[in-house]
Write an enzyme that holds these catalytic residues in place. Structure first.
Site, PDB file in Angstrom:
ATOM      1  N   ASP A 159     -29.033  19.037 -56.310  1.00 53.37           N
ATOM      2  CA  ASP A 159     -29.537  18.609 -55.007  1.00 53.37           C
ATOM      3  C   ASP A 159     -30.932  19.141 -54.753  1.00 53.37           C
ATOM      4  OD1 ASP A 159     -28.522  21.174 -54.970  1.00 53.37           O
ATOM      5  OD2 ASP A 159     -27.929  21.111 -52.873  1.00 53.37           O
ATOM      6  N   ARG A 204     -33.324  26.752 -53.576  1.00 56.07           N
ATOM      7  CA  ARG A 204     -32.503  27.702 -52.821  1.00 56.07           C
ATOM      8  C   ARG A 204     -31.230  28.085 -53.592  1.00 56.07           C
ATOM      9  NH1 ARG A 204     -31.371  23.147 -48.447  1.00 56.07           N
ATOM     10  NH2 ARG A 204     -29.552  22.144 -49.358  1.00 56.07           N
ATOM     11  N   ASP A 205     -30.376  28.864 -52.937  1.00 53.58           N
ATOM     12  CA  ASP A 205     -29.141  29.302 -53.584  1.00 53.58           C
ATOM     13  C   ASP A 205     -28.114  28.185 -53.535  1.00 53.58           C
ATOM     14  OD1 ASP A 205     -28.911  29.306 -50.891  1.00 53.58           O
ATOM     15  OD2 ASP A 205     -28.097  31.320 -50.696  1.00 53.58           O
ATOM     16  N   GLU A 206     -28.433  27.098 -54.214  1.00 55.80           N
ATOM     17  CA  GLU A 206     -27.510  25.961 -54.225  1.00 55.80           C
ATOM     18  C   GLU A 206     -27.557  25.304 -55.598  1.00 55.80           C
ATOM     19  OE1 GLU A 206     -25.675  22.909 -51.060  1.00 55.80           O
ATOM     20  OE2 GLU A 206     -27.438  24.034 -50.551  1.00 55.80           O
ATOM     21  N   ASP A 235     -25.373  12.872 -53.430  1.00 60.00           N
ATOM     22  CA  ASP A 235     -26.797  12.711 -53.706  1.00 60.00           C
ATOM     23  C   ASP A 235     -27.003  11.869 -54.968  1.00 60.00           C
ATOM     24  OD1 ASP A 235     -26.074  15.063 -52.242  1.00 60.00           O
ATOM     25  OD2 ASP A 235     -28.133  15.761 -52.349  1.00 60.00           O
ATOM     26  N   GLU A 265     -35.844  17.192 -47.765  1.00 64.36           N
ATOM     27  CA  GLU A 265     -34.428  17.031 -47.457  1.00 64.36           C
ATOM     28  C   GLU A 265     -34.209  16.298 -46.131  1.00 64.36           C
ATOM     29  OE1 GLU A 265     -32.404  20.778 -47.222  1.00 64.36           O
ATOM     30  OE2 GLU A 265     -30.438  19.845 -47.503  1.00 64.36           O
ATOM     31  N   HIS A 268     -35.759  17.351 -52.547  1.00 59.86           N
ATOM     32  CA  HIS A 268     -34.406  16.837 -52.387  1.00 59.86           C
ATOM     33  C   HIS A 268     -34.499  15.333 -52.531  1.00 59.86           C
ATOM     34  CE1 HIS A 268     -31.101  19.401 -50.957  1.00 59.86           C
ATOM     35  NE2 HIS A 268     -30.468  18.288 -50.638  1.00 59.86           N
TER      36      HIS A 268
HETATM   37  C1  BGC Z   1     -26.813  19.719 -50.201  1.00 59.03           C
HETATM   38  C2  BGC Z   1     -26.757  18.224 -50.118  1.00 59.03           C
HETATM   39  C3  BGC Z   1     -25.331  17.830 -50.226  1.00 59.03           C
HETATM   40  C4  BGC Z   1     -24.682  18.403 -49.014  1.00 59.03           C
HETATM   41  C5  BGC Z   1     -23.348  17.952 -48.658  1.00 59.03           C
HETATM   42  C6  BGC Z   1     -26.114  20.259 -49.011  1.00 59.03           C
HETATM   43  O1  BGC Z   1     -26.173  21.600 -48.863  1.00 59.03           O
HETATM   44  O2  BGC Z   1     -28.087  20.202 -50.356  1.00 59.03           O
HETATM   45  O3  BGC Z   1     -27.732  17.518 -50.651  1.00 59.03           O
HETATM   46  O4  BGC Z   1     -25.055  16.528 -50.481  1.00 59.03           O
HETATM   47  O5  BGC Z   1     -24.816  19.786 -48.923  1.00 59.03           O
HETATM   48  O6  BGC Z   1     -23.549  17.473 -47.461  1.00 59.03           O
END
Ligand code: BGC
Length: 930
Positions: free
Chosen positions: A484, A488-490, A497, A763, A784
């Site tokens: 995504d 960041r921490d993701e 997506d 985003e 994003h």
């Molecule tokens: C992500 C999104 C993802 C979503 C779910 C987010 O934190 O960055 O792109 O689809 O969470 O809603």
């Protein structure tokens, strides 16, 4: 069909690919698929037959001897996805192959150049090495978000005979970088990639014939913890009880160097307890947190032979749970470009901040002449605060900090991290003495090295910047998996997506192998009840955040789109049983009522699912998103089942779709045709996903326009709605509104980010503006791709390149050429598996001049608004005069004609999209009936 005079040029057979890859060394499909491109500029060039020869020995192939497979002449126009059907292939077999084709006059081509593929290790017993490593877990463990130093492993060995060839088969739990005799083996980054390590682990194969020497040799590996035992985004963010070690602890290495000698004998140097290990200069490394390298702790010539490793420890044998080892199936992550810094300044605290002019994913290379022990710290950010300092609030808990401790080498030193990456445009550097040179930092762009297959530009600089932003965002996020965001921490493979953006992404890069890999991750992450998880790979479970409408359907939508775009049936066959589970899950949930009711999916968090994520304005009811996606997968399954030859399944899904439609119409559609809870998003979904009876189309079109009016002419869509809004407008003949949205620079629009300085897609519609500053500091990624889904419309509608038959075997050429503000020209190309499609239009006065190129072995259907059917000419030849109409499409809305492959110039009177067009759509729909 319009034919043209033929030139006498011969066809060339090029671009031989096996499983989408060029000369791959690690193939473990028993029947790998082969494909080639024809280069033939003759109009109407087609293949009528082919012959493939495959042999173990390349020189024999040249002499026409094919010991593995010889198809002889096969009457077929197929030039992609031909499954190998020769003798059963064994581990390590090198398969040289070549192709000859016959054109439409049955004239043979020359043989293609010889290509090859090599089989990987197919049997468990092929792996003879031990899992080894060094447990350094008691170092750095306690500090927040720390990991131990990297284990360095080495093995000296001697070779007493002449080497014919050598292969290195290697994998690790955690990441690896491998060296032979001081040379880096390959250029892969983050190898061996991210999978559900409980189920499968990939290995890489390298041809190291030139690296291994007769005499003394040394092999070395550096390990890191990566996705295997490192920190994983989201877990850190949501304060999951566990934030690392999801698949196991520490890191481990498995490898074998297989040498074939000139005398025919073989030898294997394998990972085992005889290897030596030590910690070295990589003191910390983590994908999210960053890397620290202490050059004062370098280990000297440890990668070279004759090194004294007497103070090294014996490697530990590591017990690993048995896991399926498979050949890495897609293009590796690599450094793909270097970016010099464009500017540097001091912030209000006196820190030096470098600007690379472009937001991207990657790392920095540092070059300097330092003092021993001098410590340089690099922090990364996508944006700056007003005082010029780095904005890092949106990284949340991702430290994204890299540290280098200088050795003080008199000739200067250069370093870049190897087991991490950041998403950034700016970097703050501290620890340098005096004013730093711009050249002391260079950006190294990182990403899955998928082939670039598209370009697009126009007369509008804003649109051009938007397109570049989209491509950069894709490059920053399709890193091993479709993430995504890169900062960041993701950095997770969120399914929603990916399904929203996949069509856009396929215009830019060839991602067939990339998705072949990721779809396995998606299936591996499927819940027992059949729902696909929110993200894949899925390292951890959060009890309530399990799945969501519009996210989980990606498990069917993405492979279906891969099939449509590349003609890849195998991806459908491979995952078919898994698709069925998702549909059963839906059918169980809706029960006899066949539709979702308000409150559906209240058992998941957020209640009802993610909805039209990040939309603004009127909210779309989540249960209606669930309904239309449910209908959509029924519709896709009707087609998929028939593609994979399951006719009775197809009939079953068709019946369920009818039941869904009837129930939906009865339950949620008023007599006037209004859908309960309708919004821009819902109407656009209904038009594009085509899951409601056709009779609904014209009402939906009108309702969509009414909702746009009601919002003051603004977009109100989020992730889900934005991906369908523009195609829906074109579908109902209102491309004029689509252009208005595309060219707008007011909030909310794509242009709004562009005029506010974006170099990637943001985003949120309002992530930042010069006037208002940052919106939400925490959930605000500047890279994003979801809103970048407009790219699909730019290629498919503005330039007019769309696939009509799987794999672009048949191409729809339907440019929506128009004049709007500074837009009066657009040009795009897209390289399909068959070759390059080009479409380029320019408007002068009221005429449009459109150049089109179609690759050999494909055909096209030109479709233009009915008004363009007057005064139409092709290559200077008039097809119709003013007042006359060129042959019309069935529904009377367009003029249409077929084209054979080749290059053409088509001119026509410019058409103004607008209300009149909508009226025609209504007439059509009326004719078609319910
Ligand atoms: C992500 C999104 C993802 C979503 C779910 C987010 O934190 O960055 O792109 O689809 O969470 O809603």
């Amino acid at each position: 069909m319009i034919k043209a005079t033929k030139l006498t040029k011969r066809v060339l057979v090029e671009n031989l690919r096996c499983e989408y890859l060029e000369n791959p060394l690690a193939v473990d499909e028993p029947r790998p698929r082969l494909g080639w491109k024809l280069t033939d500029e003759r109009k109407g060039a087609r293949q009528t037959a082919y012959r493939i020869q495959v042999s173990r020995i390349s020189s024999k192939l040249g002499a026409g001897e094919a010991d593995l497979w010889d198809t002889q002449k096969v009457r077929s126009d197929e030039s992609q996805h031909i499954s190998f059907d020769g003798i059963a292939l064994e581990s390590r077999t090198r398969c040289f192959w070549r192709v000859q084709v016959w054109d439409e006059d049955d004239a043979p081509s020359d043989w293609s150049e010889i290509a090859f593929w090599e089989m990987g290790l197919l049997e468990k017993s092929d792996w003879v090495g031990d899992w080894i490593g060094l447990d350094l877990r008691d170092e750095n463990e306690d500090a927040e978000y720390e990991l131990p130093p990297s284990p360095y492993l080495r093995k000296g060995f001697s070779v007493g005979k002449k080497i014919k060839s050598a292969r290195l088969y290697v994998t690790s739990l955690g990441l690896n970088e491998v060296w032979i005799n001081g040379q880096r083996v390959g250029d892969r980054l983050l190898a061996p990639g991210w999978t559900d390590y409980r189920k499968r682990l990939y290995y890489n194969v390298y041809d190291v014939s030139d690296l291994v020497l007769e005499g003394e040799n040394a092999m070395g590996a550096i390990l890191s913890y990566g996705w295997y035992s490192g920190y994983i985004g989201y877990a850190v963010f949501v304060k999951h009880p566990k934030v690392k070690d999801f698949y196991g602890k520490g890191a481990a290495f498995l490898g074998q160097l297989e040498i074939e000698y000139s005398d025919g004998s073989r030898e294997i140097i394998k990972s085992d307890a005889s290897w030596k290990a030590k910690s070295g200069p990589v003191r910390k490394s983590d994908i999210l947190m960053g890397e620290s390298y202490d050059a004062t702790k370098q280990l000297g010539k440890w990668k070279y032979p004759k090194y004294k490793d007497t103070d090294w420890l014996d490697c530990e044998l590591i017990k690993c749970r048995p896991v399926e080892l498979q050949a890495y199936p897609n293009e590796p992550v690599r450094f793909t470009q270097e970016l010099p810094a464009v500017e540097r300044h001091q912030d209000s605290k006196g820190n030096w901040v470098f600007d690379f002019g472009q937001n991207f994913a990657g790392v920095l290379r540092l070059s300097l002449k330092g003092k021993p022990g001098q410590t340089i710290t690099l922090r990364h950010g996508e944006m700056l605060h007003e005082d010029g300092s780095l904005m890092t609030e949106n990284l949340r808990n991702a430290r994204a900090t890299n540290v280098y401790v200088c050795s003080g080498a008199s000739e200067g030193e250069t370093w870049n991290p190897r087991f991490t990456y950041q998403g950034f445009r700016y970097a703050e550097v501290s620890g340098l003495e005096g004013e730093p040179e711009l050249s002391s930092l260079t950006g190294l762009v990182m990403g899955s090295d998928t082939e670039r297959v598209g370009s697009l530009s126009s007369s509008s600089p804003m649109i051009n910047q938007l397109y570049q932003n989209i491509v950069w965002t894709q490059r920053a996020n399709w890193v091993e998996i479709p993430t995504d965001c890169p900062q960041r921490d993701e950095r997770l493979g969120w399914l929603g997506d990916a399904q929203i953006y996949i069509k856009s992404g396929m215009y830019n890069m060839n991602v067939a192998a990339f998705f072949k890999k990721w779809m396995r991750d998606v299936e591996d992450a499927q819940w027992k009840n059949g729902a696909y998880a929110n993200f894949a790979p899925k390292p951890f479970n959060r009890p309530k955040y399990k799945y969501s409408p519009a996210w989980m359907e990606a498990g069917i939508i993405c492979p279906y789109m891969i099939y449509r775009n590349y003609g890849d049936k195998r991806i459908l066959e491979t995952h078919y049983e898994s698709f069925k589970k998702l549909v059963s899950f839906h059918l169980d949930l809706v029960g006899e009522g066949m539709v979702y009711e308000k409150g559906a999916f209240r058992n998941v968090t957020p209640s009802g699912g993610w909805g039209d994520w990040l939309s603004i304005g009127k909210k779309t009811p989540k249960f209606q998103i669930a309904n239309l996606y449910f209908g959509y997968v029924l519709k896709l399954m009707e087609e998929i089942a028939s593609v994979v030859g399951k006719q009775s399944d197809s009939e079953f899904y068709s019946r369920q779709l009818d039941r869904f439609q009837n129930a939906f119409m009865e339950r949620y559609v008023s007599d006037e045709g209004w859908i309960e809870g309708e919004t821009q998003t819902l109407c656009a979904m209904a038009i594009v996903l085509k899951v409601l009876p056709e009779s609904m189309d014209s009402v939906n079109g009108k309702r969509l326009l009414a909702h746009i009016d009601a919002s003051g002419g603004q977009m109100e869509t989020g992730f889900i709605g934005t991906s369908v809004l523009m195609p829906a407008l074109s579908e109902i003949g209102r491309s004029d509104i689509a252009y208005k949205f595309l060219c707008s620079v007011d909030f909310p629009s794509w242009g709004y980010a562009v005029v506010n300085g974006a170099t990637t897609v943001w985003e949120r519609w309002n992530s930042y503006s010069h006037e208002m500053g940052f919106y939400d500091p925490q959930m605000n990624s500047y890279s994003h791709y979801a809103f970048g889904a407009v790219c699909e419309w730019m290629f498919g509608h503005m330039a007019g390149i769309r696939s009509l038959a799987p794999g672009y075997r048949k191409v729809l050429l339907q440019p929506e050429a128009t004049r709007f503000q500074d837009l009066n020209a657009a040009t795009a190309h897209h390289d399909t598996l068959y070759g390059r499609i080009e479409s380029s239009w320019t408007i002068e006065e009221d005429r449009c001049c459109w150049d089109v190129v179609l690759p050999a072995n494909t055909s096209g259907l030109v479709r233009l608004p009915i008004a363009c059917g007057e005064d139409l000419s092709l290559d200077g030849r008039r097809l119709s005069k003013k007042g006359e109409k060129y042959p019309l499409s069935k529904n009377g809305r367009f003029c249409e004609f077929a084209l054979e492959s080749g290059a053409y110039r088509i001119t026509f009177s410019v058409h103004k999209f607008g209300e009149k067009e909508s009226e025609l759509v209504e007439e059509d729909t009326a004719q078609l009936g319910p």
